[in-house]
Write a protein that holds these residues in place. Structure first.
Motif, PDB file in Angstrom:
ATOM      1  N   UNK A  74       0.816  -1.232   0.000  1.00  0.00           N
ATOM      2  CA  UNK A  74       0.000   0.000   0.000  1.00  0.00           C
ATOM      3  C   UNK A  74       0.840   1.268   0.000  1.00  0.00           C
ATOM      4  N   UNK A  75       1.958   1.274   0.705  1.00  0.00           N
ATOM      5  CA  UNK A  75       2.808   2.461   0.727  1.00  0.00           C
ATOM      6  C   UNK A  75       3.435   2.708  -0.640  1.00  0.00           C
ATOM      7  N   UNK A  76       3.819   1.654  -1.330  1.00  0.00           N
ATOM      8  CA  UNK A  76       4.387   1.813  -2.661  1.00  0.00           C
ATOM      9  C   UNK A  76       3.353   2.359  -3.641  1.00  0.00           C
ATOM     10  N   UNK A  77       2.121   1.877  -3.542  1.00  0.00           N
ATOM     11  CA  UNK A  77       1.061   2.363  -4.431  1.00  0.00           C
ATOM     12  C   UNK A  77       0.808   3.847  -4.193  1.00  0.00           C
ATOM     13  N   UNK A  78       0.693   4.234  -2.925  1.00  0.00           N
ATOM     14  CA  UNK A  78       0.458   5.643  -2.595  1.00  0.00           C
ATOM     15  C   UNK A  78       1.612   6.511  -3.074  1.00  0.00           C
ATOM     16  N   UNK A  79       2.845   6.055  -2.844  1.00  0.00           N
ATOM     17  CA  UNK A  79       4.010   6.840  -3.253  1.00  0.00           C
ATOM     18  C   UNK A  79       4.047   7.021  -4.772  1.00  0.00           C
ATOM     19  N   UNK A  80       3.755   5.987  -5.529  1.00  0.00           N
ATOM     20  CA  UNK A  80       3.763   6.078  -7.000  1.00  0.00           C
ATOM     21  C   UNK A  80       2.676   7.030  -7.492  1.00  0.00           C
ATOM     22  N   UNK A  81       1.484   6.922  -6.920  1.00  0.00           N
ATOM     23  CA  UNK A  81       0.390   7.803  -7.331  1.00  0.00           C
ATOM     24  C   UNK A  81       0.715   9.266  -7.026  1.00  0.00           C
ATOM     25  N   UNK A  82       1.324   9.527  -5.861  1.00  0.00           N
ATOM     26  CA  UNK A  82       1.697  10.896  -5.529  1.00  0.00           C
ATOM     27  C   UNK A  82       2.751  11.426  -6.504  1.00  0.00           C
ATOM     28  N   UNK A  83       3.710  10.616  -6.858  1.00  0.00           N
ATOM     29  CA  UNK A  83       4.756  11.043  -7.775  1.00  0.00           C
ATOM     30  C   UNK A  83       4.190  11.337  -9.165  1.00  0.00           C
ATOM     31  N   UNK A  84       3.266  10.509  -9.618  1.00  0.00           N
ATOM     32  CA  UNK A  84       2.679  10.713 -10.942  1.00  0.00           C
ATOM     33  C   UNK A  84       1.796  11.951 -10.963  1.00  0.00           C
ATOM     34  N   UNK A  85       1.022  12.161  -9.907  1.00  0.00           N
ATOM     35  CA  UNK A  85       0.037  13.234  -9.915  1.00  0.00           C
ATOM     36  C   UNK A  85       0.636  14.606  -9.621  1.00  0.00           C
ATOM     37  N   UNK A  86       1.690  14.661  -8.791  1.00  0.00           N
ATOM     38  CA  UNK A  86       2.166  15.957  -8.320  1.00  0.00           C
ATOM     39  C   UNK A  86       3.599  16.284  -8.725  1.00  0.00           C
ATOM     40  N   UNK A  87       4.189  15.502  -9.567  1.00  0.00           N
ATOM     41  CA  UNK A  87       5.541  15.745 -10.078  1.00  0.00           C
ATOM     42  C   UNK A  87       6.547  15.963  -8.935  1.00  0.00           C
ATOM     43  N   UNK A  88       7.181  17.154  -8.879  1.00  0.00           N
ATOM     44  CA  UNK A  88       8.253  17.405  -7.920  1.00  0.00           C
ATOM     45  C   UNK A  88       7.745  17.317  -6.482  1.00  0.00           C
TER      46      UNK A  88
ATOM     47  N   UNK B  19       5.139  15.772  -5.549  1.00  0.00           N
ATOM     48  CA  UNK B  19       4.776  14.366  -5.349  1.00  0.00           C
ATOM     49  C   UNK B  19       5.974  13.511  -5.009  1.00  0.00           C
ATOM     50  N   UNK B  20       7.148  13.855  -5.585  1.00  0.00           N
ATOM     51  CA  UNK B  20       8.351  13.094  -5.261  1.00  0.00           C
ATOM     52  C   UNK B  20       8.703  13.249  -3.789  1.00  0.00           C
ATOM     53  N   UNK B  21       8.618  14.474  -3.288  1.00  0.00           N
ATOM     54  CA  UNK B  21       8.904  14.697  -1.868  1.00  0.00           C
ATOM     55  C   UNK B  21       7.917  13.943  -0.994  1.00  0.00           C
ATOM     56  N   UNK B  22       6.635  14.022  -1.345  1.00  0.00           N
ATOM     57  CA  UNK B  22       5.615  13.310  -0.571  1.00  0.00           C
ATOM     58  C   UNK B  22       5.800  11.800  -0.668  1.00  0.00           C
ATOM     59  N   UNK B  23       6.206  11.332  -1.830  1.00  0.00           N
ATOM     60  CA  UNK B  23       6.434   9.895  -1.995  1.00  0.00           C
ATOM     61  C   UNK B  23       7.570   9.420  -1.098  1.00  0.00           C
ATOM     62  N   UNK B  24       8.626  10.236  -1.012  1.00  0.00           N
ATOM     63  CA  UNK B  24       9.743   9.883  -0.133  1.00  0.00           C
ATOM     64  C   UNK B  24       9.293   9.848   1.326  1.00  0.00           C
ATOM     65  N   UNK B  25       8.473  10.826   1.720  1.00  0.00           N
ATOM     66  CA  UNK B  25       7.961  10.845   3.080  1.00  0.00           C
ATOM     67  C   UNK B  25       7.098   9.624   3.373  1.00  0.00           C
ATOM     68  N   UNK B  26       6.245   9.246   2.406  1.00  0.00           N
ATOM     69  CA  UNK B  26       5.412   8.055   2.583  1.00  0.00           C
ATOM     70  C   UNK B  26       6.279   6.815   2.727  1.00  0.00           C
TER      71      UNK B  26
END
Length: 411
Positions: free
Chosen positions: A253-267, A269-276
């Motif tokens: 679930x964490x990987x799915x959330x991180x990927x979706x954040x990266x795709x939707x929010x670009x830069x 999203x990358x920061x949020x994905x790392x935090x997740x």
């Protein structure tokens, strides 16, 4: 043989101490297990050659054409600075781990987990244990390095036949040295630290005290070593499989959330994905530590039971031993004050037998949920003879009883 009989008793004692599950107790024990499991028996040494070889042409004479001069002094400074920071951190963690050994023992023999209280009360013992471990590691390191240097020098002298023989002998020597080091460290952690805590001795005096029981019961301690090594191998394999599967399930679930954040929010999203991802790693670490709490407690209880069986005067957990061996009280457990058993209805914050997190509730150590009121008398629950409030046995303040003295003789 006590070393074999104590295997089953350790399961009962561990179950009684850790059930019913209290999240506060388990989280505190997980923190302690992090130190006693990760740093308590670590080896010392920082292998590697951080300097450059004198045969390297890049450090002789002029630099090759087109290359830039390397600030060797600056690089050496930062390397040494980083090594110094790592060394200080490692020594700090080793010291904390040494003190946590006593915090863990206090938590196992009592019915509560008081991190600050136990830590501050055992700073002196932890310091002596830390110095003993450090001295032993330095000694073993020196005994391992000096022969290795001699072998390397013999190889450079061209004594191939002699150096090959020395190499074979050194391998056997290193294995024997490692075995001795492992046994001394294990006996220190499993048997000497309880003596330090029980009799308020230093580490060397406690080793002297332990040697007497070791000589008298060498067979039990030898069987203990073999059984512990085999059990740790089996448990380690099983734990690796369970944690691997649990980590995979937790990561999905964490990987799915991180990927979706990266795709939707670009830069962003990358920061949020790392935090997740970091949150997922922290949760997995907590899960792993909680998983190892009963395992670590079991092995430590096993050692404490054997030590007490070998010498009654060195029994750190007499009440818990009695609870699982005497009169079928397998579900009972007493605290270090000897206040009562779990089967008697005293319930604590960690499920060990007392009302509040301090180990006692109010002023008398009993809570209403256990069937006692604050005055220590029976509560108003109906007994199995059909009565309720009118069947209480508490005396009235005016000296009269709820029962008629003339009818049944109760007084």
């Amino acid at each position: 043989m006590d070393a074999i009989d104590d295997l089953g008793d350790a399961i009962d004692v561990t179950r009684n101490r850790l059930t019913p599950v209290r999240k506060g107790t388990w989280l505190k024990l997980a923190l302690v297990v992090f130190f006693v499991g990760s740093f308590g028996i670590g080896g010392m040494g920082f292998p590697g050659n951080f300097g450059a070889s004198t045969d390297d042409p890049t450090f002789e004479g002029e630099q090759p054409t087109g290359s830039t001069d390397l600030p060797v002094d600056d690089v050496l400074f930062w390397v040494l600075a980083i090594l110094a920071v790592v060394l200080v951190l490692w020594l700090t963690l080793e010291f904390v781990a040494a003190v946590m050994e006593f915090v863990f023992l206090e938590s196992l023999r009592s019915s509560d987990v008081r991190l600050r209280r136990y830590f501050s009360a055992n700073l002196g013992k932890g310091l002596w244990l830390f110095l003993f471990r450090l001295g032993l590691q330095i000694l073993v390191g020196a005994l391992a390095v000096v022969p290795a240097v001699a072998i390397i020098l013999s190889m450079e002298s061209g004594l191939d036949g002699v150096s090959a023989t020395f190499l074979l002998l050194y391998i056997l020597y290193a294995l024997a040295l490692g075995l001795i080091y492992t046994i001394v460290m294990r006996f220190t952690t499993d048997f000497v630290t309880p003596i330090m805590l029980l009799e308020d001795r230093g580490v060397l005096a406690s080793w002297g005290r332990f040697r007497a029981t070791l000589r008298a019961n060498w067979a039990d301690y030898g069987v203990y070593l073999l059984l512990v090594w085999v059990l740790q191998l089996i448990v380690g394999i099983a734990a690796g499989l369970v944690l691997g599967l649990g980590g995979l399930i937790l990561a999905i679930p964490f990987a799915i959330v991180a990927i979706l954040l990266f795709i939707a929010l670009d830069a962003i999203g990358l920061v949020l994905a790392i935090l997740v991802a970091l949150v997922g790693l922290v949760l997995f670490a907590v899960f792993a530590l909680l998983f190892y709490v009963p395992i670590t407690a079991y092995f430590r209880y096993y050692a404490l039971l054997l030590l007490g069986d070998a010498d009654d005067d060195l029994d750190l957990i007499p009440d818990r031993r009695e609870a699982v061996r005497n009169g079928g009280l397998g579900s009972a457990g007493r605290d270090d004050a000897g206040g009562g058993t779990e089967s008697g209805g005293f319930e604590s914050d960690d499920g060990s037998g007392w009302g509040d997190s301090d180990g006692r509730d109010g002023s008398d150590g009993r809570d209403d949920s256990s069937g006692w009121d604050d005055s220590g008398d029976w509560d108003d629950e109906p007994d199995d003879r059909g009565g309720s409030d009118s069947r209480d046995w508490r005396d009235d303040r005016d000296g009269s009883n709820d029962r008629d003295e003339d009818d049944d003789g109760w007084r």
